[in-house]
Write a protein that holds these residues in place. Sequence first.
Motif, PDB file in Angstrom:
ATOM      1  N   SER A  64       0.825  -1.207   0.000  1.00 40.13           N
ATOM      2  CA  SER A  64       0.000   0.000   0.000  1.00 40.13           C
ATOM      3  C   SER A  64       0.861   1.260   0.000  1.00 40.13           C
ATOM      4  CB  SER A  64      -0.905  -0.023   1.236  1.00 40.13           C
ATOM      5  OG  SER A  64      -1.534   1.200   1.439  1.00 40.13           O
ATOM      6  N   PHE A  65       1.884   1.274   0.835  1.00 44.49           N
ATOM      7  CA  PHE A  65       2.758   2.441   0.958  1.00 44.49           C
ATOM      8  C   PHE A  65       3.517   2.707  -0.335  1.00 44.49           C
ATOM      9  CE2 PHE A  65       6.442   4.886   2.177  1.00 44.49           C
ATOM     10  CZ  PHE A  65       5.975   5.735   3.168  1.00 44.49           C
ATOM     11  N   VAL A  66       4.101   1.647  -0.906  1.00 49.22           N
ATOM     12  CA  VAL A  66       4.866   1.795  -2.146  1.00 49.22           C
ATOM     13  C   VAL A  66       3.960   2.315  -3.260  1.00 49.22           C
ATOM     14  CG1 VAL A  66       6.109   0.537  -3.962  1.00 49.22           C
ATOM     15  CG2 VAL A  66       6.657   0.118  -1.558  1.00 49.22           C
ATOM     16  N   GLY A  75      10.201   8.325  -6.150  1.00 49.69           N
ATOM     17  CA  GLY A  75      11.013   7.255  -6.700  1.00 49.69           C
ATOM     18  C   GLY A  75      11.396   6.220  -5.668  1.00 49.69           C
ATOM     19  N   PRO A  76      12.038   5.158  -6.122  1.00 51.26           N
ATOM     20  CA  PRO A  76      12.349   4.040  -5.235  1.00 51.26           C
ATOM     21  C   PRO A  76      13.308   4.378  -4.096  1.00 51.26           C
ATOM     22  CG  PRO A  76      13.452   3.781  -7.353  1.00 51.26           C
ATOM     23  CD  PRO A  76      12.513   4.936  -7.487  1.00 51.26           C
ATOM     24  N   GLN A  77      14.255   5.262  -4.321  1.00 55.47           N
ATOM     25  CA  GLN A  77      15.204   5.590  -3.249  1.00 55.47           C
ATOM     26  C   GLN A  77      14.518   6.317  -2.098  1.00 55.47           C
ATOM     27  OE1 GLN A  77      18.216   7.674  -5.513  1.00 55.47           O
ATOM     28  NE2 GLN A  77      19.468   5.821  -5.622  1.00 55.47           N
ATOM     29  N   ARG A  78      13.655   7.254  -2.426  1.00 59.00           N
ATOM     30  CA  ARG A  78      12.954   7.992  -1.367  1.00 59.00           C
ATOM     31  C   ARG A  78      11.982   7.080  -0.623  1.00 59.00           C
ATOM     32  NH1 ARG A  78      10.336  13.961  -1.686  1.00 59.00           N
ATOM     33  NH2 ARG A  78       9.351  13.925   0.341  1.00 59.00           N
ATOM     34  N   ILE A  79      11.268   6.241  -1.361  1.00 57.18           N
ATOM     35  CA  ILE A  79      10.323   5.316  -0.733  1.00 57.18           C
ATOM     36  C   ILE A  79      11.078   4.361   0.191  1.00 57.18           C
ATOM     37  CG2 ILE A  79       8.727   3.413  -1.180  1.00 57.18           C
ATOM     38  CD1 ILE A  79       8.009   4.873  -3.839  1.00 57.18           C
ATOM     39  N   ARG A  80      12.213   3.847  -0.274  1.00 54.69           N
ATOM     40  CA  ARG A  80      13.032   2.932   0.525  1.00 54.69           C
ATOM     41  C   ARG A  80      13.428   3.594   1.849  1.00 54.69           C
ATOM     42  NH1 ARG A  80      16.784   2.378  -2.999  1.00 54.69           N
ATOM     43  NH2 ARG A  80      15.874   0.535  -3.934  1.00 54.69           N
ATOM     44  N   GLU A  81      13.935   4.810   1.781  1.00 59.56           N
ATOM     45  CA  GLU A  81      14.394   5.486   3.004  1.00 59.56           C
ATOM     46  C   GLU A  81      13.235   5.795   3.953  1.00 59.56           C
ATOM     47  OE1 GLU A  81      17.475   5.633   4.131  1.00 59.56           O
ATOM     48  OE2 GLU A  81      17.842   4.490   2.310  1.00 59.56           O
ATOM     49  N   LEU A  83      10.501   4.086   4.337  1.00 58.55           N
ATOM     50  CA  LEU A  83      10.089   2.839   4.979  1.00 58.55           C
ATOM     51  C   LEU A  83      11.096   2.373   6.024  1.00 58.55           C
ATOM     52  CD1 LEU A  83       8.586   1.031   1.890  1.00 58.55           C
ATOM     53  CD2 LEU A  83       7.355   1.698   3.967  1.00 58.55           C
ATOM     54  N   VAL A  84      12.378   2.511   5.744  1.00 57.98           N
ATOM     55  CA  VAL A  84      13.395   2.123   6.717  1.00 57.98           C
ATOM     56  C   VAL A  84      13.293   3.025   7.953  1.00 57.98           C
ATOM     57  CG1 VAL A  84      15.888   2.028   7.142  1.00 57.98           C
ATOM     58  CG2 VAL A  84      14.944   1.056   5.048  1.00 57.98           C
ATOM     59  N   GLN A  85      13.032   4.314   7.738  1.00 63.41           N
ATOM     60  CA  GLN A  85      12.871   5.225   8.869  1.00 63.41           C
ATOM     61  C   GLN A  85      11.634   4.884   9.704  1.00 63.41           C
ATOM     62  OE1 GLN A  85      12.830   9.195   7.279  1.00 63.41           O
ATOM     63  NE2 GLN A  85      15.031   9.200   6.900  1.00 63.41           N
ATOM     64  N   ARG A  86      10.653   4.242   9.083  1.00 65.07           N
ATOM     65  CA  ARG A  86       9.443   3.837   9.802  1.00 65.07           C
ATOM     66  C   ARG A  86       9.610   2.501  10.518  1.00 65.07           C
ATOM     67  NH1 ARG A  86       4.329   6.205   7.747  1.00 65.07           N
ATOM     68  NH2 ARG A  86       4.947   8.054   6.587  1.00 65.07           N
ATOM     69  N   GLY A  87      10.837   1.963  10.499  1.00 63.61           N
ATOM     70  CA  GLY A  87      11.125   0.772  11.285  1.00 63.61           C
ATOM     71  C   GLY A  87      10.952  -0.548  10.559  1.00 63.61           C
ATOM     72  N   LEU A  88      10.841  -0.542   9.251  1.00 63.38           N
ATOM     73  CA  LEU A  88      10.712  -1.799   8.515  1.00 63.38           C
ATOM     74  C   LEU A  88      12.086  -2.318   8.109  1.00 63.38           C
ATOM     75  CD1 LEU A  88       7.858  -0.109   7.480  1.00 63.38           C
ATOM     76  CD2 LEU A  88       7.536  -2.514   7.027  1.00 63.38           C
ATOM     77  N   ALA A  89      12.212  -3.609   8.019  1.00 70.15           N
ATOM     78  CA  ALA A  89      13.475  -4.241   7.664  1.00 70.15           C
ATOM     79  C   ALA A  89      13.814  -3.949   6.203  1.00 70.15           C
ATOM     80  CB  ALA A  89      13.393  -5.747   7.885  1.00 70.15           C
ATOM     81  N   ARG A  90      15.071  -3.626   5.957  1.00 72.13           N
ATOM     82  CA  ARG A  90      15.516  -3.280   4.599  1.00 72.13           C
ATOM     83  C   ARG A  90      15.227  -4.413   3.609  1.00 72.13           C
ATOM     84  NH1 ARG A  90      18.243   0.962   2.427  1.00 72.13           N
ATOM     85  NH2 ARG A  90      18.702   1.891   4.432  1.00 72.13           N
ATOM     86  N   ALA A  91      15.377  -5.660   4.025  1.00 67.34           N
ATOM     87  CA  ALA A  91      15.125  -6.794   3.129  1.00 67.34           C
ATOM     88  C   ALA A  91      13.654  -6.834   2.705  1.00 67.34           C
ATOM     89  CB  ALA A  91      15.511  -8.102   3.800  1.00 67.34           C
ATOM     90  N   GLN A  92      12.748  -6.579   3.649  1.00 71.03           N
ATOM     91  CA  GLN A  92      11.320  -6.544   3.318  1.00 71.03           C
ATOM     92  C   GLN A  92      11.014  -5.396   2.365  1.00 71.03           C
ATOM     93  OE1 GLN A  92       9.791  -6.267   7.404  1.00 71.03           O
ATOM     94  NE2 GLN A  92       8.452  -7.987   6.875  1.00 71.03           N
ATOM     95  N   VAL A  93      11.637  -4.257   2.607  1.00 75.49           N
ATOM     96  CA  VAL A  93      11.419  -3.081   1.764  1.00 75.49           C
ATOM     97  C   VAL A  93      11.900  -3.358   0.348  1.00 75.49           C
ATOM     98  CG1 VAL A  93      12.065  -0.667   1.410  1.00 75.49           C
ATOM     99  CG2 VAL A  93      11.519  -1.483   3.716  1.00 75.49           C
ATOM    100  N   GLU A  94      13.087  -3.938   0.224  1.00 75.29           N
ATOM    101  CA  GLU A  94      13.635  -4.260  -1.099  1.00 75.29           C
ATOM    102  C   GLU A  94      12.714  -5.219  -1.846  1.00 75.29           C
ATOM    103  OE1 GLU A  94      16.026  -2.745  -2.601  1.00 75.29           O
ATOM    104  OE2 GLU A  94      16.615  -1.602  -0.835  1.00 75.29           O
ATOM    105  N   GLN A  95      12.206  -6.200  -1.142  1.00 75.86           N
ATOM    106  CA  GLN A  95      11.318  -7.175  -1.768  1.00 75.86           C
ATOM    107  C   GLN A  95      10.030  -6.489  -2.226  1.00 75.86           C
ATOM    108  OE1 GLN A  95      10.353 -10.532   0.680  1.00 75.86           O
ATOM    109  NE2 GLN A  95       8.965 -11.419  -0.820  1.00 75.86           N
ATOM    110  N   LEU A  97       9.623  -3.371  -3.083  1.00 77.82           N
ATOM    111  CA  LEU A  97       9.920  -2.535  -4.252  1.00 77.82           C
ATOM    112  C   LEU A  97      10.068  -3.385  -5.510  1.00 77.82           C
ATOM    113  CD1 LEU A  97      12.406   0.014  -2.657  1.00 77.82           C
ATOM    114  CD2 LEU A  97      10.140   0.533  -3.598  1.00 77.82           C
ATOM    115  N   ARG A  98      10.714  -4.539  -5.388  1.00 80.06           N
ATOM    116  CA  ARG A  98      10.873  -5.442  -6.536  1.00 80.06           C
ATOM    117  C   ARG A  98       9.527  -5.980  -7.007  1.00 80.06           C
ATOM    118  NH1 ARG A  98      15.117  -7.398  -3.708  1.00 80.06           N
ATOM    119  NH2 ARG A  98      13.912  -9.141  -2.922  1.00 80.06           N
ATOM    120  N   GLU A  99       8.684  -6.346  -6.051  1.00 75.88           N
ATOM    121  CA  GLU A  99       7.408  -6.970  -6.383  1.00 75.88           C
ATOM    122  C   GLU A  99       6.317  -5.967  -6.737  1.00 75.88           C
ATOM    123  OE1 GLU A  99       6.512  -9.446  -3.038  1.00 75.88           O
ATOM    124  OE2 GLU A  99       8.075 -10.903  -3.543  1.00 75.88           O
ATOM    125  N   SER A 100       6.604  -4.691  -6.641  1.00 75.78           N
ATOM    126  CA  SER A 100       5.574  -3.687  -6.911  1.00 75.78           C
ATOM    127  C   SER A 100       5.141  -3.660  -8.368  1.00 75.78           C
ATOM    128  CB  SER A 100       6.071  -2.298  -6.498  1.00 75.78           C
ATOM    129  OG  SER A 100       7.113  -1.882  -7.369  1.00 75.78           O
TER     130      SER A 100
END
Length: 155
Positions: A64-66, A75-81, A83-95, A97-100
């Motif tokens: 939903s967030f992505v 873009g993907p870099q801003r969305i990634r950061e 989400l990481v700042q919101r406490g989500l694991a980087r691996a989950q965030v990367e996945q 973004l890939r699956e979006s």
Amino acid sequence: MPAVLDSPAAVRRAAMDLLARREHGRVELAGKLRRRGAPDELIEAALDRLADEGLLSEARYLESFVAARARSGHGPQRIREELVQRGLARAQVEQALRESGIDWFAQLRDVWQRKFAGRLPVDARERAQQGRFLAYRGYPMDMIGRLLSGRGDWD
């Protein structure tokens, strides 16, 4: 007068009220409940139960967030950061973004066309201005360079 969150039922009700408005990540939801005065042990128990019931889902929240941020031109870099700042694991965030399934170059091109009317920069100053704007929105510099040099895959 705010509700007192001193029982499991009250904490669950408050969490479900928040989830009814929009998806939340576990860390974000716990923080909101904590700010409303719920004790940590009740928060964790309520969130565990909501997750077991499928009412609280990190995967749904990420999706939903992505999608929402991408629709608003980020873009993907801003969305990634974010989400990481919101406490989500980087691996989950990367996945997520890939699956979006988002074509980030097409998204970049759309944002650029809306902002700059599809006009390629004519000098270094203009190129820097457009590049800064697009980088701030969270697009990678290699994509920006390809777009602004006119080497993009235009369809």
